[in-house]
Write a protein that holds these residues in place. Structure first.
Motif, PDB file in Angstrom:
ATOM      1  N   HIS A 308       0.544  -1.173   0.080  1.00 19.28           N
ATOM      2  CA  HIS A 308       0.103  -0.051   0.053  1.00 19.28           C
ATOM      3  C   HIS A 308       0.750   1.295  -0.198  1.00 19.28           C
ATOM      4  O   HIS A 308       1.879   0.794  -0.480  1.00 19.28           O
ATOM      5  N   GLN A 309       0.244   2.410  -0.427  1.00 28.08           N
ATOM      6  CA  GLN A 309       0.939   3.602  -0.242  1.00 28.08           C
ATOM      7  C   GLN A 309       2.434   3.591   0.550  1.00 28.08           C
ATOM      8  O   GLN A 309       3.315   4.904   0.870  1.00 28.08           O
ATOM      9  N   SER A 310       1.601   3.591   2.543  1.00 25.91           N
ATOM     10  CA  SER A 310       2.742   3.920   3.439  1.00 25.91           C
ATOM     11  C   SER A 310       3.473   2.359   3.666  1.00 25.91           C
ATOM     12  O   SER A 310       4.102   2.644   4.816  1.00 25.91           O
ATOM     13  N   PHE A 311       3.337   1.563   2.704  1.00 28.52           N
ATOM     14  CA  PHE A 311       4.373   0.709   2.849  1.00 28.52           C
ATOM     15  C   PHE A 311       5.841   1.123   2.297  1.00 28.52           C
ATOM     16  O   PHE A 311       5.947   1.676   1.916  1.00 28.52           O
ATOM     17  N   SER A 312       6.502   0.166   3.814  1.00 33.07           N
ATOM     18  CA  SER A 312       7.797   0.719   3.838  1.00 33.07           C
ATOM     19  C   SER A 312       9.291  -0.278   3.573  1.00 33.07           C
ATOM     20  O   SER A 312       8.658  -0.887   3.920  1.00 33.07           O
ATOM     21  N   TYR A 313      10.828   0.408   3.327  1.00 32.60           N
ATOM     22  CA  TYR A 313      12.024  -0.273   3.361  1.00 32.60           C
ATOM     23  C   TYR A 313      11.562  -1.035   5.059  1.00 32.60           C
ATOM     24  O   TYR A 313      11.909  -2.235   4.900  1.00 32.60           O
ATOM     25  N   GLU A 314      11.434  -0.550   5.425  1.00 35.24           N
ATOM     26  CA  GLU A 314      11.839  -0.888   7.103  1.00 35.24           C
ATOM     27  C   GLU A 314      10.857  -1.923   7.767  1.00 35.24           C
ATOM     28  O   GLU A 314      11.185  -2.897   8.127  1.00 35.24           O
ATOM     29  N   GLU A 315       9.730  -2.079   6.637  1.00 30.14           N
ATOM     30  CA  GLU A 315       8.970  -2.825   6.846  1.00 30.14           C
ATOM     31  C   GLU A 315       8.721  -4.376   5.822  1.00 30.14           C
ATOM     32  O   GLU A 315       8.468  -5.608   6.635  1.00 30.14           O
ATOM     33  N   ARG A 524      10.245 -21.857  -1.516  1.00 35.16           N
ATOM     34  CA  ARG A 524       8.914 -20.888  -0.794  1.00 35.16           C
ATOM     35  C   ARG A 524       9.144 -20.260  -1.336  1.00 35.16           C
ATOM     36  O   ARG A 524       9.583 -19.755  -2.766  1.00 35.16           O
ATOM     37  N   VAL A 525       7.207 -19.621  -1.795  1.00 41.90           N
ATOM     38  CA  VAL A 525       7.167 -18.461  -1.986  1.00 41.90           C
ATOM     39  C   VAL A 525       6.761 -17.320  -1.014  1.00 41.90           C
ATOM     40  O   VAL A 525       5.680 -17.826  -0.590  1.00 41.90           O
ATOM     41  N   PHE A 526       6.179 -16.313  -1.664  1.00 35.94           N
ATOM     42  CA  PHE A 526       6.301 -14.909  -1.610  1.00 35.94           C
ATOM     43  C   PHE A 526       5.280 -14.388  -1.754  1.00 35.94           C
ATOM     44  O   PHE A 526       5.350 -13.694  -2.853  1.00 35.94           O
ATOM     45  N   ILE A 527       4.373 -14.424  -1.319  1.00 36.09           N
ATOM     46  CA  ILE A 527       3.423 -13.814  -2.094  1.00 36.09           C
ATOM     47  C   ILE A 527       2.664 -11.914  -1.695  1.00 36.09           C
ATOM     48  O   ILE A 527       2.788 -11.782  -1.008  1.00 36.09           O
ATOM     49  N   ILE A 528       2.999 -11.189  -3.204  1.00 35.09           N
ATOM     50  CA  ILE A 528       2.713  -9.809  -3.318  1.00 35.09           C
ATOM     51  C   ILE A 528       1.690  -9.772  -3.827  1.00 35.09           C
ATOM     52  O   ILE A 528       1.406  -8.842  -4.525  1.00 35.09           O
ATOM     53  N   ASP A 529       0.103  -9.248  -2.868  1.00 36.20           N
ATOM     54  CA  ASP A 529      -1.093  -8.698  -3.932  1.00 36.20           C
ATOM     55  C   ASP A 529      -0.786  -7.149  -3.616  1.00 36.20           C
ATOM     56  O   ASP A 529      -0.361  -6.427  -2.771  1.00 36.20           O
ATOM     57  N   GLU A 530      -1.280  -6.526  -4.318  1.00 38.46           N
ATOM     58  CA  GLU A 530      -1.235  -5.142  -5.187  1.00 38.46           C
ATOM     59  C   GLU A 530      -0.118  -4.677  -5.197  1.00 38.46           C
ATOM     60  O   GLU A 530       0.262  -3.502  -4.367  1.00 38.46           O
ATOM     61  N   ILE A 531       0.694  -5.386  -5.849  1.00 37.76           N
ATOM     62  CA  ILE A 531       2.473  -4.314  -5.659  1.00 37.76           C
ATOM     63  C   ILE A 531       2.375  -3.735  -6.410  1.00 37.76           C
ATOM     64  O   ILE A 531       3.549  -2.670  -5.968  1.00 37.76           O
ATOM     65  N   ASN A 532       2.424  -3.872  -7.354  1.00 42.01           N
ATOM     66  CA  ASN A 532       1.906  -1.982  -7.696  1.00 42.01           C
ATOM     67  C   ASN A 532       1.104  -0.821  -7.026  1.00 42.01           C
ATOM     68  O   ASN A 532       1.303   0.374  -7.421  1.00 42.01           O
ATOM     69  N   ARG A 533       1.296  -1.273  -6.252  1.00 38.92           N
ATOM     70  CA  ARG A 533      -0.065   0.138  -5.345  1.00 38.92           C
ATOM     71  C   ARG A 533       1.400   0.511  -4.026  1.00 38.92           C
ATOM     72  O   ARG A 533       1.408   1.739  -3.423  1.00 38.92           O
ATOM     73  N   GLY A 534       2.317   0.090  -3.740  1.00 39.15           N
ATOM     74  CA  GLY A 534       3.607   0.667  -3.564  1.00 39.15           C
ATOM     75  C   GLY A 534       4.808   1.486  -4.005  1.00 39.15           C
ATOM     76  O   GLY A 534       4.659   1.078  -5.212  1.00 39.15           O
ATOM     77  N   ILE A 536       7.944   0.791  -5.325  1.00 37.49           N
ATOM     78  CA  ILE A 536       8.915  -0.769  -5.552  1.00 37.49           C
ATOM     79  C   ILE A 536       9.967   0.468  -4.841  1.00 37.49           C
ATOM     80  O   ILE A 536      10.488  -0.708  -4.046  1.00 37.49           O
ATOM     81  N   SER A 537      10.981   0.791  -5.443  1.00 37.14           N
ATOM     82  CA  SER A 537      12.092   1.371  -5.339  1.00 37.14           C
ATOM     83  C   SER A 537      12.018   2.029  -4.384  1.00 37.14           C
ATOM     84  O   SER A 537      13.199   1.461  -3.248  1.00 37.14           O
ATOM     85  N   LYS A 538      11.451   2.069  -4.218  1.00 39.34           N
ATOM     86  CA  LYS A 538      11.817   2.488  -1.754  1.00 39.34           C
ATOM     87  C   LYS A 538      11.485   1.498  -0.996  1.00 39.34           C
ATOM     88  O   LYS A 538      12.622   0.776  -0.448  1.00 39.34           O
ATOM     89  N   ILE A 539      10.484   0.593  -1.399  1.00 42.39           N
ATOM     90  CA  ILE A 539      10.118  -0.897  -0.717  1.00 42.39           C
ATOM     91  C   ILE A 539      11.334  -1.650  -0.425  1.00 42.39           C
ATOM     92  O   ILE A 539      12.436  -2.618   0.059  1.00 42.39           O
ATOM     93  N   PHE A 540      11.630  -2.145  -1.946  1.00 41.39           N
ATOM     94  CA  PHE A 540      12.775  -3.002  -2.661  1.00 41.39           C
ATOM     95  C   PHE A 540      14.028  -2.749  -2.042  1.00 41.39           C
ATOM     96  O   PHE A 540      15.147  -3.182  -1.536  1.00 41.39           O
ATOM     97  N   GLY A 541      14.140  -1.093  -2.315  1.00 40.42           N
ATOM     98  CA  GLY A 541      16.070  -0.895  -1.718  1.00 40.42           C
ATOM     99  C   GLY A 541      16.633  -1.644  -3.040  1.00 40.42           C
ATOM    100  O   GLY A 541      16.807  -1.760  -3.598  1.00 40.42           O
ATOM    101  N   GLU A 542      18.062  -1.916  -2.196  1.00 39.82           N
ATOM    102  CA  GLU A 542      19.405  -2.718  -2.437  1.00 39.82           C
ATOM    103  C   GLU A 542      18.923  -4.111  -3.088  1.00 39.82           C
ATOM    104  O   GLU A 542      19.453  -4.670  -3.731  1.00 39.82           O
ATOM    105  N   LEU A 543      17.314  -4.869  -2.667  1.00 39.49           N
ATOM    106  CA  LEU A 543      17.486  -5.918  -3.120  1.00 39.49           C
ATOM    107  C   LEU A 543      17.017  -6.008  -4.391  1.00 39.49           C
ATOM    108  O   LEU A 543      16.523  -7.379  -4.824  1.00 39.49           O
ATOM    109  N   ILE A 544      16.369  -5.048  -5.163  1.00 43.49           N
ATOM    110  CA  ILE A 544      16.274  -4.520  -6.575  1.00 43.49           C
ATOM    111  C   ILE A 544      17.177  -5.197  -7.323  1.00 43.49           C
ATOM    112  O   ILE A 544      17.069  -6.390  -8.351  1.00 43.49           O
ATOM    113  N   THR A 545      18.411  -5.766  -6.921  1.00 40.83           N
ATOM    114  CA  THR A 545      19.387  -6.311  -7.457  1.00 40.83           C
ATOM    115  C   THR A 545      19.445  -7.576  -7.173  1.00 40.83           C
ATOM    116  O   THR A 545      19.205  -8.697  -7.873  1.00 40.83           O
TER     117      THR A 545
END
Length: 737
Positions: A308-315, A524-534, A536-545
């Protein structure tokens, strides 16, 4: 056997009424989701078959790779429809089944002729030339083959015909050394095989029937290694995509609202965990798939979150969060402390190496979401306390001066130890991992907590005890790099930045015999519902690579990144899959962060009107109505803002005008208002109001009574629109759409 034989007899009645049988099965399928594999909605496909269905395909309804409970249910439905009085079977061991991806036979005259001549030959005990010729013609039809045809013959007369499925062929070759006919064998060859096999059985296994042999083969061969029943038997399906395993580490399911993205994400997740083709899982009963999904989720193998719009890297990865201090510290003016907190995805990845299996609890006893603790046993280096703990499988800590009972009333100011005792008594849980600190850089043992805190007065000091199962002792492992580049401090007990996966990797290299064959590291599977509402760059950070397949741990170009808060050298394990869902009505795929697009595979989910085939409300074809609406939206707007089929699925259970009215009034029209920004003229076009001669059936009514509202004047008042609530309850409003 009597049930199968009786059903075959009932089907023979339809030999000259094939169109009638087609309509019967089509009607049953419209009410039973377990029969969707027939795809009756595909008019072109059935038109080419002249709307005919063969008896073997009907028998195949209850002979697919589904649960015994569902097979019994389908058998009861067929029995009721065709008047079979014999009770339906409840167990099916030994009866070969069809592959769910090709669960029907091919051919009309070829199969009906074989069916009729096979029953006649079985009843007369004479294999006629007509039977042999029919056998060859049925086998020759593409997509049939010897295995599938003989399986069908076994269903209708199991005492006479032996199936040549993979299990039976292997069993016969192993125990009787008989040459089994290959694919495209002639009728004479198959009849000769049956004769040789019967003679062999009469000499070596008197009294053993074909059904009993099939059961033995199922138990012996199937029990040791799963075999495709069509191996060495039939042509393979051309649809290679259906057979493919899901290999993409990162997938996004995208499409308009109501197209079943989350529904499909659950199927994808189960397919990945069970290492099955997605088509195989989709062919199963969804209730059973969802039940397994919930179990995997409970076991920590699957995780689910919503951006969601408030979801963050810290979470998502890690951050610092406040922790309220004990009341005694509040008086000193320090009410809040801060600790590094792992986010949901980092926690999931850290536990990804945790094995599961039939005996995992007795093998390792590690919990589902364990914490890794550092424990000092009296001090660094060799000492009596360390030696005693290793010999007696526990850990011991001090602060004996506080006595046995620790309460909030204690004053920790003089001797300290508040955080240590809180960790030892409250935060440390059974199933957590403890690393025995030998020096500031090294550990000498790894264990799993197996007991609650105890006070053991028999010891002269270090009387606070917790039982531990030492998995490995007497080691000398440097863990500085694994601990975020930090040496261990003097504090007796505290949480380390070492991940569970890294601990397990150490154990695997130090003591590989801990990991038995029954213990498996699953996908193992990590499901992210409504992934485009967050963001992305801010949430994933260095994990994008790090989420790239080639950058995963164990891959050819594996990478780790030093996390900013914990300093942990973190990487994404290779057995972690990410599935995202994306609503294209919120954001077009073209507008997604390009970095995300490069790293994910995209699977489009469009409205599927086939799920609504044979759903009618007072004669209105709901599937056709949905297709019409979506074609109009595509022309007036785009295909990313169509209406998903799930909005109309309640009509499958309750096909009434009341249900239809509720769906249109509360879901579809509000969605159209959002899509077209209240451009009611276009909404009228979508709903077909412009074609309706009777104004009372218009969903959106154009009003022109502005003069009555305001009186005369020189102002050119615009037209305005109102929603006609009464029209939702009128069947003619939908009929003229």
């Amino acid at each position: 056997m009597p049930f199968y034989e009786a059903l075959a007899d009932k089907l023979l009645v339809f030999k000259d009424k094939r169109g009638e049988l087609f309509n019967v099965i089509k009607q049953i399928a419209s009410e039973q989701q377990l029969m969707k594999h027939f795809h009756f909605e595909n008019e072109d496909w059935w038109r080419s078959r002249h709307y005919r269905i063969d008896p073997f395909s009907v028998m195949g309804v209850m002979n697919r790779r589904i649960t015994d409970a569902n097979r019994t249910l389908l058998a009861k439905i067929l029995a009721e429809k065709f008047g079979v009085k014999i009770p339906a079977p409840t167990q099916f061991a030994g009866i070969p089944v069809l592959d769910n991806r090709r669960s029907f036979f091919v051919g009309d005259d070829e199969l009906w002729n074989l069916f009729a001549h096979a029953l006649e030959s079985a009843d007369t005990n004479v294999f006629s030339n007509e039977f042999k010729e029919a056998f060859e013609k049925a086998v020759a039809v593409r997509m049939n083959g010897v295995a599938k045809i003989t399986i069908g013959l076994f269903w209708i007369r199991p005492r006479v015909f032996m199936p040549l499925d993979g299990n039976s062929c292997k069993y016969i070759a192993k125990h009787y050394e008989i040459s089994v006919p290959k694919d495209r064998c002639s009728g004479d060859e198959y009849v000769e095989f049956l004769s040789v096999l019967k003679n062999k059985l009469s000499r070596e296994s008197p009294g053993l029937s074909f059904p009993e042999m099939s059961h033995k083969a199922w138990i012996e061969i199937k029990g040791s290694q799963p075999i495709d029943p069509l191996v060495d038997g039939s042509d393979k399906s051309d649809d290679d995509e259906d057979k493919k395993m899901i290999t993409a580490k990162n997938t996004i399911l995208y499409g308009p609202p109501g197209t079943g993205k989350t529904y499909s994400a659950i199927q994808y997740a189960v397919a990945i965990v069970e290492e099955k083709p997605i088509a195989e899982v989709k062919a199963e009963d969804y209730g059973e798939v969802f039940s397994r999904y919930l179990k995997y989720k409970d076991d920590g193998i699957i995780a689910f979150t919503t951006f969601h719009q408030s979801f963050s890297y810290e979470e998502f990865i890690e951050g610092i969060r406040p922790v309220v201090s004990p009341e005694e510290k509040a008086e000193a003016g320090s009410e809040i402390e801060y600790e590094i907190h792992d986010g949901i995805f980092k926690t999931f990845c850290d536990n990804a190496g945790n094995p599961v299996g039939e005996r995992v609890d007795t093998d390792l006893e590690i919990g589902k979401n364990p914490t890794v603790w550092k424990v000092s046993l009296e001090g660094a280096g060799e000492n009596n306390t360390r030696k005693e703990c290793m010999e007696n499988n526990h850990i011991r800590i001090g602060f004996d001066e506080y006595g046995e009972n620790i309460s909030d009333a204690l004053d920790f100011a003089e001797h300290g130890g508040s955080n240590v005792l809180n960790a030892f008594y409250n935060r440390m849980q059974i199933g957590d991992i403890v690393l025995s600190c030998y020096s500031s850089k090294t550990i000498d043992a790894i264990g799993v907590v197996t007991g609650e805190p105890e006070w053991r007065n028999e010891y002269p000091n270090y009387k606070r005890v917790r039982n531990v199962r030492w998995l490995v002792k007497g080691i000398n492992e440097d863990i500085v790099d694994l601990n975020g580049g930090r040496t261990m401090t003097l504090s007796t007990v505290y949480k380390l930045s070492v991940s569970v996966s890294d601990v397990l990797q150490m154990l695997r290299s130090l003591k590989p015999d801990l990991f038995t064959e029954k213990v498996k590291i699953p996908n193992r599977v990590f499901i992210i519902d409504e992934i485009n509402r967050g963001n992305i760059s801010k949430i994933f950070g260095e994990l994008i690579t790090l989420i790239e397949s080639s950058k995963r741990i164990g891959a050819s170009e594996q990478l780790r990144a030093r996390l900013p808060y914990s300093g942990q050298n973190f990487g994404v394990p290779g057995n972690v899959y990410i599935i995202g869902t994306m609503n294209t009505a919120d954001r077009s795929i073209a507008m997604i962060d390009s970095a995300l697009r490069r790293r994910f595979s995209f699977v489009e989910m469009q409205p599927d009107s086939t799920t609504l085939r044979n759903v009618f409300v007072d004669g209105i074809d709901i599937a056709k109505m949905l297709d019409t609406i979506n074609k109009r939206i595509t022309v007036l707007l785009d295909r990313e803002h169509t209406i998903g089929h799930s909005y109309l699925l309640p009509l499958r259970r309750n096909s009434t005008i009341e249900t239809l009215a509720e769906i249109f009034e509360n879901s579809i029209v509000p969605l159209l208002q959002e899509y077209f920004y209240d451009d009611y003229e276009k909404i009228r076009l979508v709903l077909g109001d412009n074609k309706k001669p009777d104004d009372s059936t218009h969903f959106i009514v154009k009003k022109t009574d502005t003069v009555d509202l305001f009186g005369g004047g020189e102002i050119d008042f615009p037209e305005y629109y109102e929603v006609n609530r009464e029209a939702f309850k009128m069947i003619e409003a939908y009929r003229q759409m």
